[in-house]
Motif scaffolding. Structure first.
Motif, PDB file in Angstrom:
ATOM      1  N   PHE A  12       0.831  -1.200   0.000  1.00  0.00           N
ATOM      2  CA  PHE A  12       0.000   0.000   0.000  1.00  0.00           C
ATOM      3  C   PHE A  12       0.870   1.256   0.000  1.00  0.00           C
ATOM      4  O   PHE A  12       0.612   2.200  -0.737  1.00  0.00           O
ATOM      5  N   MET A  13       1.930   1.259   0.791  1.00  0.00           N
ATOM      6  CA  MET A  13       2.837   2.397   0.838  1.00  0.00           C
ATOM      7  C   MET A  13       3.557   2.577  -0.498  1.00  0.00           C
ATOM      8  O   MET A  13       3.751   3.715  -0.964  1.00  0.00           O
ATOM      9  N   ALA A  14       3.916   1.476  -1.147  1.00  0.00           N
ATOM     10  CA  ALA A  14       4.576   1.557  -2.453  1.00  0.00           C
ATOM     11  C   ALA A  14       3.621   2.147  -3.491  1.00  0.00           C
ATOM     12  O   ALA A  14       4.028   2.973  -4.322  1.00  0.00           O
ATOM     13  N   LEU A  20       2.095   9.434  -5.616  1.00  0.00           N
ATOM     14  CA  LEU A  20       2.698  10.729  -5.305  1.00  0.00           C
ATOM     15  C   LEU A  20       3.743  11.121  -6.344  1.00  0.00           C
ATOM     16  O   LEU A  20       3.839  12.301  -6.731  1.00  0.00           O
ATOM     17  N   ARG A  21       4.516  10.162  -6.806  1.00  0.00           N
ATOM     18  CA  ARG A  21       5.529  10.432  -7.824  1.00  0.00           C
ATOM     19  C   ARG A  21       4.879  10.932  -9.119  1.00  0.00           C
ATOM     20  O   ARG A  21       5.344  11.890  -9.736  1.00  0.00           O
ATOM     21  N   LYS A  22       3.777  10.298  -9.519  1.00  0.00           N
ATOM     22  CA  LYS A  22       3.068  10.718 -10.731  1.00  0.00           C
ATOM     23  C   LYS A  22       2.476  12.119 -10.555  1.00  0.00           C
ATOM     24  O   LYS A  22       2.569  12.962 -11.457  1.00  0.00           O
ATOM     25  N   GLU A  23       1.863  12.350  -9.406  1.00  0.00           N
ATOM     26  CA  GLU A  23       1.283  13.670  -9.156  1.00  0.00           C
ATOM     27  C   GLU A  23       2.358  14.745  -9.108  1.00  0.00           C
ATOM     28  O   GLU A  23       2.149  15.863  -9.586  1.00  0.00           O
ATOM     29  N   LEU A  24       3.499  14.427  -8.546  1.00  0.00           N
ATOM     30  CA  LEU A  24       4.603  15.382  -8.492  1.00  0.00           C
ATOM     31  C   LEU A  24       5.110  15.718  -9.888  1.00  0.00           C
ATOM     32  O   LEU A  24       5.407  16.881 -10.173  1.00  0.00           O
TER      33      LEU A  24
END
Length: 96
Positions: A12-14, A20-24
């Motif tokens: 889940f954390m991964a 988050l990486r995509k949104e960033l």
């Protein structure tokens, strides 16, 4: 050894990190687009962006303001001359 619950948490954390990486990366693209809009496209040397356009408009406004002040001075001088002319005509009329 890790339990299934710990593995699920790590999975889940991964997934959250990937999200988050995509949104960033989307935020970075938006910031770059905003920078290009404001400052101009670095590839196109003729584009000045909104900031450059604002500076050009600001210079033009100062030029217009200067012209208006100049014409205002001309108008006051003309009104003064017309006033003196009218006063001279009135004085000549009263002298007769």
């Amino acid at each position: 050894m890790m339990s299934n619950q710990e593995k699920n948490r790590l999975d889940f954390m991964a997934e959250e990190l990937d999200t988050l990486r995509k949104e960033l990366s989307e935020v970075k693209a938006l910031i770059k687009d905003m920078h290009n809009l404001l400052a101009g496209n670095p590839i196109d040397k003729e584009s000045s962006g909104l900031i450059g356009d604002f500076k050009i408009v600001e210079k033009e406004m100062y030029a217009i303001k200067y012209e208006l002040k100049r014409y205002k001075s001309y108008f006051y001088a003309l009104v003064t001359l017309v006033g003196f002319g009218a006063l001279k005509i009135i004085i000549d009329f009263l002298k007769q």
